[in-house]
Scaffold this active site. Structure first.
Site, PDB file in Angstrom:
ATOM      1  N   ARG A  36       4.204 -10.681 -14.766  1.00 17.63           N
ATOM      2  CA  ARG A  36       3.011 -10.233 -15.180  1.00 17.63           C
ATOM      3  C   ARG A  36       2.337 -10.430 -13.996  1.00 17.63           C
ATOM      4  O   ARG A  36       0.727  -9.882 -13.690  1.00 17.63           O
ATOM      5  CB  ARG A  36       2.713  -9.619 -16.549  1.00 17.63           C
ATOM      6  N   ASN A  42      -2.439   4.108   8.501  1.00 25.09           N
ATOM      7  CA  ASN A  42      -0.627   4.392   8.795  1.00 25.09           C
ATOM      8  C   ASN A  42      -0.828   4.834  10.012  1.00 25.09           C
ATOM      9  O   ASN A  42      -0.124   5.801  10.752  1.00 25.09           O
ATOM     10  CB  ASN A  42      -0.735   4.924   7.827  1.00 25.09           C
ATOM     11  N   HIS A  93       9.536  -3.153  12.550  1.00 25.79           N
ATOM     12  CA  HIS A  93       8.651  -2.437  12.221  1.00 25.79           C
ATOM     13  C   HIS A  93       7.930  -2.413  13.574  1.00 25.79           C
ATOM     14  O   HIS A  93       7.222  -1.047  13.145  1.00 25.79           O
ATOM     15  CB  HIS A  93       8.396  -3.391  10.738  1.00 25.79           C
ATOM     16  N   HIS A  97       8.191   4.877  10.189  1.00 26.79           N
ATOM     17  CA  HIS A  97       9.090   4.459   8.754  1.00 26.79           C
ATOM     18  C   HIS A  97       9.796   5.908   8.288  1.00 26.79           C
ATOM     19  O   HIS A  97      11.017   4.396   8.599  1.00 26.79           O
ATOM     20  CB  HIS A  97       8.294   4.829   7.503  1.00 26.79           C
ATOM     21  N   GLU A 147      -6.084   3.075  -1.146  1.00 30.23           N
ATOM     22  CA  GLU A 147      -5.810   3.989   0.365  1.00 30.23           C
ATOM     23  C   GLU A 147      -5.828   5.377  -0.467  1.00 30.23           C
ATOM     24  O   GLU A 147      -5.260   6.755  -0.544  1.00 30.23           O
ATOM     25  CB  GLU A 147      -4.010   4.227   0.859  1.00 30.23           C
ATOM     26  N   LYS A 192      -1.304  -5.239  -0.200  1.00 25.66           N
ATOM     27  CA  LYS A 192       0.241  -4.051   0.323  1.00 25.66           C
ATOM     28  C   LYS A 192       0.983  -5.325  -0.070  1.00 25.66           C
ATOM     29  O   LYS A 192       1.912  -5.807   0.370  1.00 25.66           O
ATOM     30  CB  LYS A 192       0.486  -2.754   0.970  1.00 25.66           C
ATOM     31  N   LYS A 200      -9.466  -4.917  10.008  1.00 24.71           N
ATOM     32  CA  LYS A 200      -8.508  -4.550   8.633  1.00 24.71           C
ATOM     33  C   LYS A 200      -9.171  -4.921   7.474  1.00 24.71           C
ATOM     34  O   LYS A 200      -9.076  -4.150   6.574  1.00 24.71           O
ATOM     35  CB  LYS A 200      -7.343  -5.025   8.923  1.00 24.71           C
ATOM     36  N   ARG A 217      -8.462   4.083   4.546  1.00 26.22           N
ATOM     37  CA  ARG A 217      -7.126   3.389   4.808  1.00 26.22           C
ATOM     38  C   ARG A 217      -6.115   3.738   4.951  1.00 26.22           C
ATOM     39  O   ARG A 217      -5.566   3.225   6.080  1.00 26.22           O
ATOM     40  CB  ARG A 217      -6.719   2.114   3.104  1.00 26.22           C
ATOM     41  N   HIS A 274       2.552   5.240  11.731  1.00 24.29           N
ATOM     42  CA  HIS A 274       3.540   4.449  10.520  1.00 24.29           C
ATOM     43  C   HIS A 274       4.414   5.842   9.535  1.00 24.29           C
ATOM     44  O   HIS A 274       5.659   5.352   9.619  1.00 24.29           O
ATOM     45  CB  HIS A 274       2.552   3.868   9.877  1.00 24.29           C
ATOM     46  N   GLU A 316       0.837  -3.125  16.800  1.00 23.46           N
ATOM     47  CA  GLU A 316      -0.293  -3.733  15.772  1.00 23.46           C
ATOM     48  C   GLU A 316      -1.536  -3.469  15.822  1.00 23.46           C
ATOM     49  O   GLU A 316      -2.160  -2.712  15.728  1.00 23.46           O
ATOM     50  CB  GLU A 316       0.424  -4.336  14.434  1.00 23.46           C
TER      51      GLU A 316
END
Ligand code: GLY
Length: 379
Positions: free
Chosen positions: A139, A263, A283, A270, A255, A161, A245, A259, A266, A203
């Site tokens: 956990r 993206n 990526h 993606h 987000e 993330k 960042k 935030r 992205h 990036e």
């Protein structure tokens, strides 16, 4: 368990054993945790200072090639601390739940407990997977992020993330799990293959477009020095990207607002990665493609001046090449956009540039305009 961050007061004594006057330190302050992101050449040799006293066994999750290049330095940096190495084969197509389970089983076999700590030592895939492993093991146990690719240094290791891919889409299983610290040693980039380095630069371009015209200007004016990995320029690129960042994540950890600007590139990227089964594009390259598509879309919607749109498209081209996208149907990419996790109740949210240094989140865009933008980016 929180790592301690500090603000350096000129002339004051070092506030913590890991203090070094050459390092740049940025604070990420979220409801979950407050921590430092430190950019410093040579910080690998001081990693043990970032493992809190009382921690149990340390598990270093890494890949064989990262360990071969930099493992000795990390092992020296951990000197005196019991640690175990867990290797992951690497590759975006292997960023899957089954591998997280296998790593967790191995940790238990090697005596992990709730006081154990994970060090994620590798590129973005390792940062995401090892971070997720730490998020769910018993956990939740702490993780220290030590990114070894440019992409991971400016993005994946910061902001908590973590997660893995599904066949249906990228990062569709995951969790927010902020690290104790992110330690960025630009020296490790010396062994990074050229293609991976360029992928990370996309990036950095993203950071410039969304929030820093000076960073974008640096990338365009100093291309040769950037590609030659001149330390002074590389350090500035990393520090400015990390500053952005850290600021964005500190404003909006989950987000729900700001935030989303991270993206940029992205959503389309993606879709491209998923459509090619995560095997054809790195990526960062997919983000480069996505920035192209988003810029074409912004231009067709009249959201950005031609001069700025051309500047972004040129920057992406000049830091290429992005692998050819032959055989990929624009319609299939458009259909994939709906499965992106940024899509809310069927409405795709696009991050579109308005000028260099400013973006806006836009929804309700006409399907035809989206398809045309994808076609332009694929051309
Ligand atoms: N990579 C985007 C984010 O961290 O939000």
């Amino acid at each position: 368990m929180n790592a301690i961050c500090f603000v350096k007061v000129p002339g004051s004594p070092a506030p913590h054993p890991w203090y070094n006057s050459d390092m740049a330190s940025f604070t990420v302050k979220t409801p979950q945790r407050e921590y430092c992101v430190i950019v410093e050449r040579g910080i690998l040799s001081r990693v043990r200072h970032f493992v809190p006293k009382g921690s149990g066994k340390v598990f270093v999750v890494t890949t064989a090639d990262v360990w071969q290049h930099h493992g000795n330095r990390l092992a020296r940096g951990l000197s005196g601390l019991a640690h175990e190495r867990l290797e992951f084969p690497g590759g975006e197509e292997r960023k899957r739940l089954a591998h997280v389970e296998a790593l967790a089983e191995e940790m238990v076999r090697r005596g992990a407990d709730r006081t154990s700590l994970v060090i994620a030592f590798g590129g973005g895939i390792v940062n995401d997977m090892a971070g997720f492993l730490a998020a769910i093991f018993m956990r939740g146990i702490p993780v220290v992020q030590i990114p070894t690719t440019l992409l991971a240094q400016v993005d994946a290791s910061i902001g908590g993330k973590t997660g893995v891919n599904l066949v249906e889409g990228k990062n569709l299983i995951g969790s927010f799990h902020q690290p104790l610290a992110a330690l960025i040693d630009p020296d490790v980039l010396s062994t990074l293959p050229d293609r991976e380095y360029r992928a990370g630069l996309f990036e950095v371009i993203k950071c410039g477009v969304i929030r820093s015209a000076p960073l974008f200007e640096l990338l365009t004016a100093q291309r040769d020095a950037v590609l030659a990995k001149r330390p002074a320029v590389v350090d500035r690129l990393i520090e400015e990207s990390v500053r952005i960042k850290a600021e964005v994540v500190s404003t909006d950890e989950r987000e729900s607002g700001l935030r989303r600007i991270l993206n940029f590139g992205h959503t389309f990227g993606h879709a491209l990665e998923a459509e090619t089964a995560y095997t054809r594009f790195l990526h960062g390259e997919a983000v480069g493609f996505g920035m192209r598509a988003a810029t074409h879309l912004a231009k067709s919607l009249g959201q950005i001046a031609d001069r700025d749109a051309t500047g972004i498209l040129n920057a992406v081209d000049r830091y290429g090449p992005i692998p050819p996208a032959n055989g990929i149907a624009a319609e299939r990419l458009a259909a994939r956009l709906v499965k992106d996790k940024k899509t809310i109740q069927g409405s795709v949210h696009f991050v579109l540039p308005r000028s260099i240094g400013e973006v806006a989140v836009v929804s309700g865009v006409d399907d035809g305009a989206v398809l045309a933008a994808i076609r332009s980016a694929l051309a």
